[in-house]
Write an enzyme that holds these catalytic residues in place. Sequence first.
Site, short mmCIF file in Angstrom:
data_model
loop_
_atom_site.label_atom_id
_atom_site.label_comp_id
_atom_site.label_asym_id
_atom_site.label_seq_id
_atom_site.Cartn_x
_atom_site.Cartn_y
_atom_site.Cartn_z
N PRO A 281 16.31 -10.48 46.11
CA PRO A 281 16.25 -9.07 46.62
C PRO A 281 17.79 -8.73 46.63
O PRO A 281 18.81 -9.38 47.14
CB PRO A 281 15.52 -8.72 47.88
CG PRO A 281 15.69 -10.02 48.48
CD PRO A 281 15.59 -11.06 47.52
N ASP A 282 18.14 -7.36 46.32
CA ASP A 282 19.51 -6.80 46.49
C ASP A 282 19.25 -6.28 48.00
O ASP A 282 18.42 -6.36 48.76
CB ASP A 282 19.89 -5.75 45.46
CG ASP A 282 19.12 -4.53 45.50
OD1 ASP A 282 18.01 -4.66 46.46
OD2 ASP A 282 19.14 -3.54 44.63
N PHE A 283 20.41 -5.47 48.26
CA PHE A 283 20.31 -5.14 49.71
C PHE A 283 20.02 -3.62 50.00
O PHE A 283 19.19 -3.43 50.77
CB PHE A 283 21.94 -5.14 50.29
CG PHE A 283 22.27 -6.60 50.10
CD1 PHE A 283 22.35 -7.55 51.36
CD2 PHE A 283 22.88 -7.36 49.16
CE1 PHE A 283 22.60 -8.78 51.42
CE2 PHE A 283 23.45 -8.43 48.97
CZ PHE A 283 23.36 -9.28 50.23
N ARG A 284 20.45 -2.75 49.09
CA ARG A 284 20.38 -1.43 49.33
C ARG A 284 19.25 -0.68 48.72
O ARG A 284 19.19 0.61 48.86
CB ARG A 284 21.66 -0.77 49.25
CG ARG A 284 22.63 -1.12 50.34
CD ARG A 284 24.03 -0.49 50.31
NE ARG A 284 24.77 -1.25 51.24
CZ ARG A 284 25.45 -2.54 51.12
NH1 ARG A 284 25.33 -3.17 50.23
NH2 ARG A 284 26.08 -3.07 52.24
N ASN B 279 27.91 -11.99 44.88
CA ASN B 279 26.74 -12.58 45.31
C ASN B 279 27.17 -14.04 45.97
O ASN B 279 28.07 -14.65 45.47
CB ASN B 279 26.10 -12.64 44.11
CG ASN B 279 25.44 -11.39 43.52
OD1 ASN B 279 25.58 -10.33 44.41
ND2 ASN B 279 25.33 -11.28 42.38
N ASP C 95 24.69 -16.51 45.72
CA ASP C 95 23.57 -17.30 45.30
C ASP C 95 24.14 -18.27 44.47
O ASP C 95 23.03 -18.98 44.01
CB ASP C 95 22.55 -16.19 44.78
CG ASP C 95 23.30 -15.31 43.65
OD1 ASP C 95 24.03 -15.80 43.01
OD2 ASP C 95 22.64 -14.20 43.36
N SER D 88 26.04 -1.38 44.42
CA SER D 88 26.25 -0.12 44.80
C SER D 88 27.84 0.33 45.15
O SER D 88 27.80 1.46 45.13
CB SER D 88 25.64 0.00 46.17
OG SER D 88 25.96 -1.04 47.04
N HIS E 275 32.60 -12.97 48.30
CA HIS E 275 31.92 -12.98 49.76
C HIS E 275 31.50 -14.28 50.18
O HIS E 275 30.46 -14.42 50.97
CB HIS E 275 30.69 -11.93 49.70
CG HIS E 275 31.08 -10.30 49.67
ND1 HIS E 275 29.99 -9.29 49.52
CD2 HIS E 275 32.26 -9.86 49.62
CE1 HIS E 275 30.75 -8.08 49.36
NE2 HIS E 275 32.22 -8.46 49.51
P1 OAD Z 1 23.51 -3.49 46.90
O1 OAD Z 1 22.05 -3.83 47.15
O2 OAD Z 1 24.36 -2.47 47.70
O3 OAD Z 1 23.32 -2.67 45.38
C1 OAD Z 1 22.70 -3.09 44.33
C2 OAD Z 1 23.11 -2.15 43.16
O4 OAD Z 1 22.24 -2.73 42.01
C3 OAD Z 1 22.13 -0.87 43.29
O5 OAD Z 1 23.03 0.30 42.90
C4 OAD Z 1 20.90 -1.11 42.52
O6 OAD Z 1 20.46 0.21 42.20
C5 OAD Z 1 21.29 -1.82 40.99
N1 OAD Z 1 20.27 -2.77 40.86
C6 OAD Z 1 19.25 -3.50 41.60
N2 OAD Z 1 18.73 -4.49 40.69
C7 OAD Z 1 19.25 -3.79 39.40
C8 OAD Z 1 19.00 -4.24 38.01
N3 OAD Z 1 17.93 -5.37 37.78
N4 OAD Z 1 19.47 -4.05 37.11
C9 OAD Z 1 20.43 -3.00 37.37
N5 OAD Z 1 20.92 -2.59 38.59
C10 OAD Z 1 20.29 -3.07 39.50
O7 OAD Z 1 24.00 -4.83 46.35
P2 OAD Z 1 25.61 -5.23 46.37
O8 OAD Z 1 26.50 -4.17 45.80
O9 OAD Z 1 25.88 -6.28 45.85
O10 OAD Z 1 27.42 -8.49 51.65
O11 OAD Z 1 25.97 -5.16 48.01
C11 OAD Z 1 27.49 -5.55 48.55
C12 OAD Z 1 27.49 -6.37 49.64
O12 OAD Z 1 26.58 -5.84 50.70
C13 OAD Z 1 26.75 -7.76 49.41
O13 OAD Z 1 27.65 -8.56 49.09
C14 OAD Z 1 26.24 -7.96 50.98
C15 OAD Z 1 25.92 -6.54 51.42
O14 OAD Z 1 26.09 -6.31 52.64
C16 OAD Z 1 27.03 -9.57 52.39
O15 OAD Z 1 26.27 -10.20 52.50
C17 OAD Z 1 28.51 -10.27 53.07
#
Ligand code: OAD
Length: 389
Positions: free
Chosen positions: A123-126, A197, A199, A291, A216
């Site tokens: 899963p992503d974060f936000r 990431n 991962d 994001s 990170h």
């Molecule tokens: P976010 O969850 O903040 O953002 C993910 C982005 O990717 C969002 O804009 C989603 O709309 C988009 N997205 C998700 N799935 C997608 C897909 N299959 N295709 C296209 N777009 C997609 O994740 P990050 O930006 O990586 O820090 O978050 C940054 C940091 O915040 C992470 O490294 C983590 C977190 O706190 C730590 O764990 C230290």
Amino acid sequence: MQLSPRTVIRCRGFPRLSVFEMEKPKDEKPSTAEDKRDSGAEDETPNSSSEATELEDSSVGKIRKYLAQKLGLHDSDDERDGQGAHMLTELSLDGIAEYIKSSGCRKIITMAGAGISTSAGIPDFRSPKSGLYHNLEKYNLPHPQAIFELDFFMENPEPFFVLAKQLMPIGFKPTPSHYFIRLLWEKGLLLRHYTQNVDTLERVAGIPGDALVEAHGTFHTGHCLQCKASYEFEWMKEKILADEIPGCEKCKDGIVKPDIVFFGETLPDRFHTLIDNDFKQADLLIIMGSSLVVQPFASLVDMVPPNCPRLLINKEKVGMQDRIMRFLGLKQGLMFDPTDTNTGRDVAWLGECDTGCQLLADKLGWGEEMKVLIEKEQKNIEVEKSKEG
Ligand code: OAD
């Protein structure tokens, strides 16, 4: 003057991992794949060079300079001059593909976030509903990000280790987006891949360590927070899978934390060592699946040369220049749909990262090669897995 609710201050001066984003107002709709064009509201603010020159002479210009200095923000005087260099024939994926095929594009930097790994099952974060930060109720945290905050971890490490069980890089396969980056590297076009990431799927996809910056950190090593003794992934994995909090076997006192960067910690030295030299050389920046709200990573988009095209492949538009910032003449962030298309350099392709990467590979004439690479690599991973039993 108040900062708008969407203001994201992009500041290279943030040495520690931090988020600076104010909440979106309730009535504001995020731009999504369905909403491919901006509302046009940004047109209210000055962005042509003549308007900007007027600003320069005004008191707002002075405020801008003062703020830039005080906040350590990246000022845009030089960038303004660079805008207008025609690197792209059109502001679209076709324009980007044509540019990559040209002799002028030799050094590509890719920047990635959790969105490139969601199709692998991580899963992503936000993201609303599916994002990790929306599914942490059971951990009773003061706020979702506390799970990655050092102070909270020192007091109560348990929630992190429960979550780590799900996030540890075990059994996930890289996605087509990872293999697209690998193809860029194979073709000698990848200057560096910067990832948020942890991962390690970039490594699994065969992108060599030299070409990578894991901004990170990584799950692959860990350190005792007390005596700094280092530990390997296999040792931590065993403890975490057994629902134990890994305690240091050397000092018998500290907790062993995987080397992923928590809020409040500094980023790895490699990040700080490489960014200046890398970003100033870039011919193209590709940002995928992030994001762009976490600093200092988000600010990297402002470090490429002023005429360097920037392509965002994401489900939604992110990292855009804020109206107030633009009004102040601080060219921070991405600018899609410029009023004057001759001076634009930013392209947003909205949708799934994997689809966007495959489409770009197709336009570059690498489509079939990418499919064959993915098939071959994924088979190898299966074979390795079956050998491990
Ligand atoms: P976010 O969850 O903040 O953002 C993910 C982005 O990717 C969002 O804009 C989603 O709309 C988009 N997205 C998700 N799935 C997608 C897909 N299959 N295709 C296209 N777009 C997609 O994740 P990050 O930006 O990586 O820090 O978050 C940054 C940091 O915040 C992470 O490294 C983590 C977190 O706190 C730590 O764990 C230290």
